[in-house]
Design an enzyme around this catalytic site. Structure first.
Site, mmCIF file in Angstrom:
data_model
loop_
_atom_site.group_PDB
_atom_site.id
_atom_site.type_symbol
_atom_site.label_atom_id
_atom_site.label_comp_id
_atom_site.label_asym_id
_atom_site.label_seq_id
_atom_site.Cartn_x
_atom_site.Cartn_y
_atom_site.Cartn_z
ATOM 1 N N LEU A 1 -49.592 36.333 -3.545
ATOM 2 C CA LEU A 1 -49.019 37.711 -3.065
ATOM 3 C C LEU A 1 -48.340 37.468 -1.871
ATOM 4 C CD1 LEU A 1 -50.691 39.331 -0.760
ATOM 5 C CD2 LEU A 1 -52.185 39.514 -2.731
ATOM 6 N N GLN B 1 -38.420 36.180 -9.996
ATOM 7 C CA GLN B 1 -37.170 36.091 -9.593
ATOM 8 C C GLN B 1 -37.120 35.665 -8.038
ATOM 9 O OE1 GLN B 1 -34.074 36.304 -11.285
ATOM 10 N NE2 GLN B 1 -35.179 36.992 -13.226
ATOM 11 N N CYS C 1 -36.723 40.443 -6.242
ATOM 12 C CA CYS C 1 -37.379 40.241 -7.575
ATOM 13 C C CYS C 1 -36.289 40.444 -8.801
ATOM 14 C CB CYS C 1 -38.588 40.860 -7.549
ATOM 15 S SG CYS C 1 -39.778 40.526 -6.400
ATOM 16 N N GLY D 1 -43.939 32.098 -11.273
ATOM 17 C CA GLY D 1 -43.032 33.201 -12.139
ATOM 18 C C GLY D 1 -42.225 33.990 -11.336
ATOM 19 N N LEU E 1 -45.623 39.759 -6.128
ATOM 20 C CA LEU E 1 -46.569 38.625 -6.850
ATOM 21 C C LEU E 1 -45.753 37.599 -7.535
ATOM 22 C CD1 LEU E 1 -48.929 41.321 -8.367
ATOM 23 C CD2 LEU E 1 -48.897 40.315 -6.100
#
Length: 217
Positions: free
Chosen positions: A152, A74, A169, A72, A139
């Site tokens: 992470l 960006q 992100c 998941g 994350l």
């Protein structure tokens, strides 16, 4: 048999793609008796773009490879001096969901930094961990067949300039910070040990095996 067993793999510095492929293969072939694993690794320089990633957030990658991946989130950057902790967990066996695992990861980072008197925190609307409005850890997870992979990335002692080539992100102008700038962990050994220690508490693992590399290599 493996419900409270945990394997922690120290993998050193690795290219991103082979490790990603090994995570996929591990997840796709494991069954309910396979022990959960944590992989500690640092990567050669790479930008990774999550499933929701938009190309406009990759501003000027230059000579750094961009890889579109199945986690998941960006786009972010991974490179030497950044501690990756990949969590290959059977969530069904642990009886937790993705949201709880995200919280565990955030709390492991926060608790590790707290030992160095660094006041870090999570944001409900922007996964990751922050210090004074600067991002110190990212994350990203994928769950398949009830099992997690990815994990992470904690900035420890690295060249932060590649983050300027992207919107980290998906946030334009997001300031990045690292532990060595805050009198925190000075190297990956310290950072990784803290993260693993706090994750072991979350898992209530009663037997932990530390190993280097993979058995079939």
């Amino acid at each position: 048999m493996s419900e409270n067993m945990l394997i922690v793999r120290q993998l050193g510095r690795q290219r991103y793609m082979p490790i990603w492929q090994k995570m996929q293969a591990f997840t796709d072939t494991r069954d309910d008796v396979v022990a959960d694993e944590i992989w500690l690794v640092e990567h050669q320089p790479v930008f990774t773009q999550g499933q929701a990633g938009k190309d406009e957030h990759v501003l000027a990658p230059g000579d750094i490879e961009v890889i579109k991946v199945d986690r998941g989130g960006q786009v972010t950057y991974h490179g030497p001096g950044q501690q990756m902790m990949y969590v290959l967990f059977n969530l069904r066996r642990l009886k937790i969901g993705v949201r709880e695992l995200v919280t565990w990861l955030e709390e492991c980072i926060i608790d590790t930094l707290q030992e160095y008197s660094i006041d870090a925190y999570a944001k409900a609307d922007a996964p990751g961990v922050y210090v004074n409005d600067s991002k110190i850890a990212s994350l990203g997870l994928r769950v398949r067949r009830g099992c997690s992979f990815h994990g992470l990335a904690l900035n420890v002692n690295m060249d932060l300039s590649p983050f300027l080539r992207i919107n980290p992100c998906g946030y334009a102008g997001m300031n990045m910070v690292q532990t060595t700038d805050l009198n925190g962990p000075e190297n990956l050994e310290q950072a990784g040990a803290g993260l693993v220690k706090h994750m072991i508490k979350k898992l209530n693992a009663t037997k932990v095996k530390y190993t280097e590399g993979f058995e079939n290599e």
